[in-house]
Design a protein around this motif. Structure first.
Motif, PDB file in Angstrom:
ATOM      1  N   GLN A 189      79.670  72.024 -85.124  1.00 12.25           N
ATOM      2  CA  GLN A 189      79.976  72.325 -85.803  1.00 12.25           C
ATOM      3  C   GLN A 189      79.592  71.372 -86.926  1.00 12.25           C
ATOM      4  O   GLN A 189      78.590  71.617 -88.324  1.00 12.25           O
ATOM      5  CB  GLN A 189      81.112  73.034 -86.398  1.00 12.25           C
ATOM      6  N   THR A 190      80.357  70.212 -87.389  1.00 16.95           N
ATOM      7  CA  THR A 190      80.032  68.899 -88.862  1.00 16.95           C
ATOM      8  C   THR A 190      78.361  68.636 -88.243  1.00 16.95           C
ATOM      9  O   THR A 190      77.881  68.970 -89.199  1.00 16.95           O
ATOM     10  CB  THR A 190      81.285  68.820 -88.574  1.00 16.95           C
ATOM     11  N   ASN A 249      76.093  70.517 -87.132  1.00 18.00           N
ATOM     12  CA  ASN A 249      74.860  70.909 -87.633  1.00 18.00           C
ATOM     13  C   ASN A 249      74.770  71.574 -88.666  1.00 18.00           C
ATOM     14  O   ASN A 249      73.784  71.242 -89.537  1.00 18.00           O
ATOM     15  CB  ASN A 249      75.225  72.347 -86.556  1.00 18.00           C
ATOM     16  N   GLU A 250      76.535  71.332 -89.576  1.00 19.07           N
ATOM     17  CA  GLU A 250      75.601  71.617 -91.354  1.00 19.07           C
ATOM     18  C   GLU A 250      75.692  70.276 -91.219  1.00 19.07           C
ATOM     19  O   GLU A 250      74.551  70.394 -92.545  1.00 19.07           O
ATOM     20  CB  GLU A 250      77.517  71.315 -91.092  1.00 19.07           C
ATOM     21  N   GLU A 283      70.944  69.745 -91.146  1.00 20.63           N
ATOM     22  CA  GLU A 283      70.868  70.762 -92.931  1.00 20.63           C
ATOM     23  C   GLU A 283      70.465  69.926 -94.054  1.00 20.63           C
ATOM     24  O   GLU A 283      70.068  70.333 -94.973  1.00 20.63           O
ATOM     25  CB  GLU A 283      71.705  72.411 -92.634  1.00 20.63           C
ATOM     26  N   HIS A 284      71.720  68.528 -94.681  1.00 18.18           N
ATOM     27  CA  HIS A 284      71.278  68.239 -95.746  1.00 18.18           C
ATOM     28  C   HIS A 284      71.194  66.942 -95.627  1.00 18.18           C
ATOM     29  O   HIS A 284      70.511  66.353 -96.258  1.00 18.18           O
ATOM     30  CB  HIS A 284      72.940  68.148 -96.023  1.00 18.18           C
TER      31      HIS A 284
END
Length: 173
Positions: free
Chosen positions: A153-154, A156-157, A160-161
């Motif tokens: 999850q980390t 993937n997030e 995005e940045h």
């Protein structure tokens, strides 16, 4: 077949040098070179990117890499800046940015002392964090100590940045 697909096929083939970068890490590396606080001579970064002597490669390969690099420079100079990283995509549909980030950090390693102003400053150090989050050790563990249960999850997030992080790093200098 597009020029990018043709380049990807060549880089992945047995015809390319053993130590050449694949397309995603090459793209990350070229973004890192473009964001470098000091200019890096083409002869130097090209040799790292292809894992060998440029004269040993077909001209169309060198031209293809140069076109990618120039499009990155143009994207960063646009108003507003445009960054479109080449990430792998997993069969499930999520992006895999690890190779790209490793390529970016390989560019940083060409001039580590020059990057210290960014990495050691409070705000600058945060700018590169979406990239550093993707760096794993040889066992697949986060070098930042992110637990395995939170890692996907980390990652993937953070992916995005990355485009915004690249723009911010470029602007930092």
């Amino acid at each position: 077949m597009s020029e990018l697909d043709k380049l990807d096929a060549y880089l992945s083939s047995d015809d390319s040098p053993d130590d050449c970068m694949m397309l995603s890490d090459l793209d990350g590396f070229l973004h890192g070179v473009a964001c470098s606080p000091v200019p890096i001579p083409v002869e130097e970064w090209m040799a790292v990117a292809i894992g060998g002597v440029p004269s040993d490669l077909p001209n169309w390969v060198l031209e293809g890499i140069s076109v990618i690099f120039l499009s990155i420079i143009e994207g960063l100079a646009s108003d507003p800046p445009e960054v479109d990283p080449i990430f792998w995509e997993a069969p499930e549909g999520h992006v895999i940015a690890m190779d790209w980030c490793e390529g970016f950090m390989q560019a940083v390693s060409l001039r580590p002392k020059d990057w210290l102003k960014l990495t050691e400053s409070g705000i600058g150090g945060q700018l590169i964090m979406p990239i550093i989050i993707h760096i794993l050790d040889e066992n697949g563990n986060s070098v930042l100590g992110i637990s395995q249960e939170d890692l996907d999850q980390t990652l993937n997030e953070a992916a995005e940045h990355i485009p915004d992080a690249v723009v911010a790093i470029h602007r930092f200098w």
